[in-house]
Design an enzyme around this catalytic site. Structure first.
Site, PDB file in Angstrom:
ATOM      1  N   HIS A 165       0.854  -1.193   0.000  1.00 55.12           N
ATOM      2  CA  HIS A 165       0.000   0.000   0.000  1.00 55.12           C
ATOM      3  C   HIS A 165       0.887   1.238   0.000  1.00 55.12           C
ATOM      4  O   HIS A 165       1.845   1.320   0.759  1.00 55.12           O
ATOM      5  CB  HIS A 165      -0.896   0.001   1.243  1.00 55.12           C
ATOM      6  N   HIS A 211       1.548  11.008  -2.111  1.00 52.16           N
ATOM      7  CA  HIS A 211       0.276  10.810  -1.422  1.00 52.16           C
ATOM      8  C   HIS A 211      -0.464  12.140  -1.450  1.00 52.16           C
ATOM      9  O   HIS A 211      -0.094  13.069  -0.741  1.00 52.16           O
ATOM     10  CB  HIS A 211       0.518  10.338   0.012  1.00 52.16           C
TER      11      HIS A 211
END
Length: 627
Positions: A165, A211
């Site tokens: 992830h 991110h």
């Protein structure tokens, strides 16, 4: 701990611990001796010795008989057994020419304690890969393929897949650097699914990986793609799946397609049709890279901010995942701006749709079509007859869905892929418990690989199975349907199928890997071992040995029983701690092993540090029996 300490090693095999400059405590260092079970085994299979076997010799034929009797090794020929004997003698006596060709009791004991010669999970030769001779592989890849012993010819949905992830993050989810280095580390560990979040750079002319809506520093996409190309098959030749969180315009999507085709070349696999009726198998995708993301049309539809889900106001319109749902993120939103978040006019969107239609290359490269539930999860999980896909759920969504529709989840995963990702509040890159997803057949349990903790140790343990190739075949009961289309019910309590008996003999190696005052300033350590079964709720259990005081070579010699209803999904987690009366017990090593892969008999079990790196010398001697 005390105010002052000093440790001295003595020639007579003891250590002096000096305290407060006044007291001198001497502790003798005892050498590890064979246990009674080891002596009995040696006596049974050696020749020429007395009743205790101390003067006997175990030659190649006797070693073969022992290995066959105890099912502890894959050796089948006398010649291979002799090579093992020669290696043990070389290590113990440091000689290159052997004056004898058998093991005495101490040699045999050391052989059992060498974790590379007598590991808890024995490699298997895969008869299903009998066509290896027809292909060209490096020595490392051939060894990996030989250790793979499960059927690798089924569709991808039949396997648990080692999944990362936000694979580009070096630390937390909020402010750490983005880099290709954690991508490389994940691939070297055996991870087969790499996730990249794609955003336009500040000028809108290139693609960064970061991110979104956080303070993470970006890394250029091209660096990540080249690293994947160079390290994709460093630990396993089975396919690497790149999951893309796409926040790009159509022009930049076309640029991604161009980058991927140029960098990966023939490594990149994509089907001729727009969608698959069935996923290909890992065996058919050796040395291939495949891409999974939302098709561009779904992406364009989701760009309208008005379609944001009511209960996910922090979710980026094009993202499958939650962003960190904290007050810190709300203040950060005003500091950052991306073109992708802005509301566009109808004419602008029509132009982009037309541009997307003119550049079909990006869509064509998507092998696994992905999506997130737009309505009820139950509706989304209806299995289509003519196509397969990947669905993503957060860990909370999985729990809610499984509590009410657990069999629907199992049924969906029999044909499709289900990916589970951490909730957005895990900004410290922690992980969740993976067993719930695996019990319901979810193939992609997406984990933050850059951290460490008990959940990640379980992930490491699961994917030690099947030769560590990154793909583990799901148990047959997760793929079966009954006469009335019924499937496995994870909530149903089942009878005990078998009992695992675990005997913990002793431990060794701490004195070599740690300073002599690492655990205790005034005396040798006080070690104990904890064992946990982690699986379906009915199988979960924990046991603990007694504490062995003041000894670098603890001998517990204790046995524990674990009744198992679903051993196929059970993991044995082992942790050694050093007892501390006044403070938190010190960490002494850990490992996690899939119960289905344990080999009966006396085994050497290597231990790992908190981050999952193998310790140089620390190991346990244990015995496993199934009844």
């Amino acid at each position: 701990m005390g105010k002052e300490k000093k440790t001295e090693s003595c020639d007579n095999g003891s250590y002096n611990y000096k305290m407060f400059k006044c007291f001198n405590r001497k502790f003798k260092i005892n050498e590890v001796q064979p246990t009674n079970d080891v002596r009995e085994a040696f006596c049974k299979f050696s020749v020429g010795g007395g009743g205790d076997g101390s003067s006997g010799v175990m030659g190649a034929e006797q070693l073969c008989s022992f290995l066959d009797d105890h099912l502890v090794h894959s050796v089948t020929t006398v010649a291979e057994a002799q090579r093992l004997i020669d290696e043990v003698i070389r290590r113990r006596h440091h000689v290159t020419r052997y004056t004898r060709h058998g093991l005495d009791l101490d040699d045999f004991f050391n052989f059992l304690f060498y974790d590379d010669l007598n590991p808890p999970i024995t490699p298997h030769v895969n008869s299903l890969n009998s066509n290896l001779k027809d292909r060209s592989y490096s020595e490392h890849e051939t060894l990996c393929l030989k250790q793979v012993h499960q059927d690798m010819t089924a569709p991808l949905c039949h396997y648990f897949i080692y999944t990362g992830h936000n694979s580009y993050l070096t630390g937390n989810q909020l402010s750490s650097d983005c880099s290709e280095v954690p991508v490389i580390k994940a691939l070297q560990r055996g991870v087969r699914v790499i996730e990249l979040d794609l955003w336009p750079n500040s000028t809108g002319t290139d693609i960064n990986v970061l991110h979104g809506r956080t303070l993470t520093t970006p890394v250029p996409l091209i660096k990540c793609l080249k690293s994947i190309r160079d390290y994709a098959f460093s630990s396993s030749p089975y396919p690497v799946i790149i999951t893309l969180e796409d926040h790009l315009t159509a022009d930049l999507q076309a640029k991604v397609a161009e980058m991927a085709t140029q960098i990966f070349g023939e490594m990149l696999y994509y089907p001729e049709s727009d969608s698959l009726e069935e996923f290909p198998s890992p065996d058919s995708l050796l040395h291939r890279i495949i891409i999974s993301t939302k098709p561009p049309k779904e992406y364009l539809e989701s760009r309208n901010p008005l379609v944001k889900q009511k209960d996910n106001s922090n979710v980026s319109p094009s993202s499958e995942e939650e962003t960190p749902g904290t007050e810190e993120i709300q203040t950060l939103e005003s500091m950052l701006s991306y073109q992708d978040w802005e509301t566009k006019s109808d004419s602008d969107q029509e132009k982009e749709e037309a541009s997307e239609q003119q550049k079909p290359a990006y869509k064509r490269l998507i092998t696994i079509h992905a999506g997130k539930p737009k309505g009820s999860v139950k509706e989304e999980m209806k299995v289509a007859v003519d196509k397969v896909r990947r669905l993503s759920l957060s860990e909370q969504e999985l729990d809610r869905t499984c509590s009410s529709n657990s069999q629907d989840v199992v049924r969906f995963t029999q044909k499709n892929l289900l990916r589970i990702y951490p909730k957005g509040t895990r900004i410290n890159s922690s992980n969740y418990k993976p067993l719930s997803g695996w019990t319901h057949g979810a193939q992609m349990i997406a984990f933050n690989m850059q951290g460490y903790g008990k959940s990640l140790w379980l992930m490491h343990g699961m994917f030690r199975a099947n030769g560590g190739c990154g793909y583990v075949k799901k148990p047959n009961f997760l793929m079966k349907k009954g006469f009335h289309e019924e499937v496995f019910d994870p909530r149903k309590k089942l009878p005990v199928k078998e009992t695992l008996k675990v005997k913990v003999y002793m431990g060794d190696g701490w004195r070599l890997d740690f300073s002599h005052t690492h655990f205790d300033a005034y005396s040798p350590p006080d070690f104990y071992t904890k064992m946990f079964i982690v699986g379906v709720p009915a199988d979960n259990a924990k046991r603990k040995t007694k504490i062995i005081e003041d000894n670098w070579y603890p001998i517990w010699d204790e046995e524990f029983s674990f009744p198992l209803t679903v051993p196929e999904l059970a993991l044995l987690r082992i942790e050694v701690r050093e007892y501390d009366m006044s403070e938190k017990d010190d960490f002494g090593g850990q490992t996690c092993l899939p119960v289905s892969e344990l080999r009966p008999g006396i085994r050497s079990v290597p231990l790992y540090d908190k981050k999952g790196e193998k310790m140089k010398s620390v190991r346990l001697l244990m015995r496993f029996i199934f009844e």
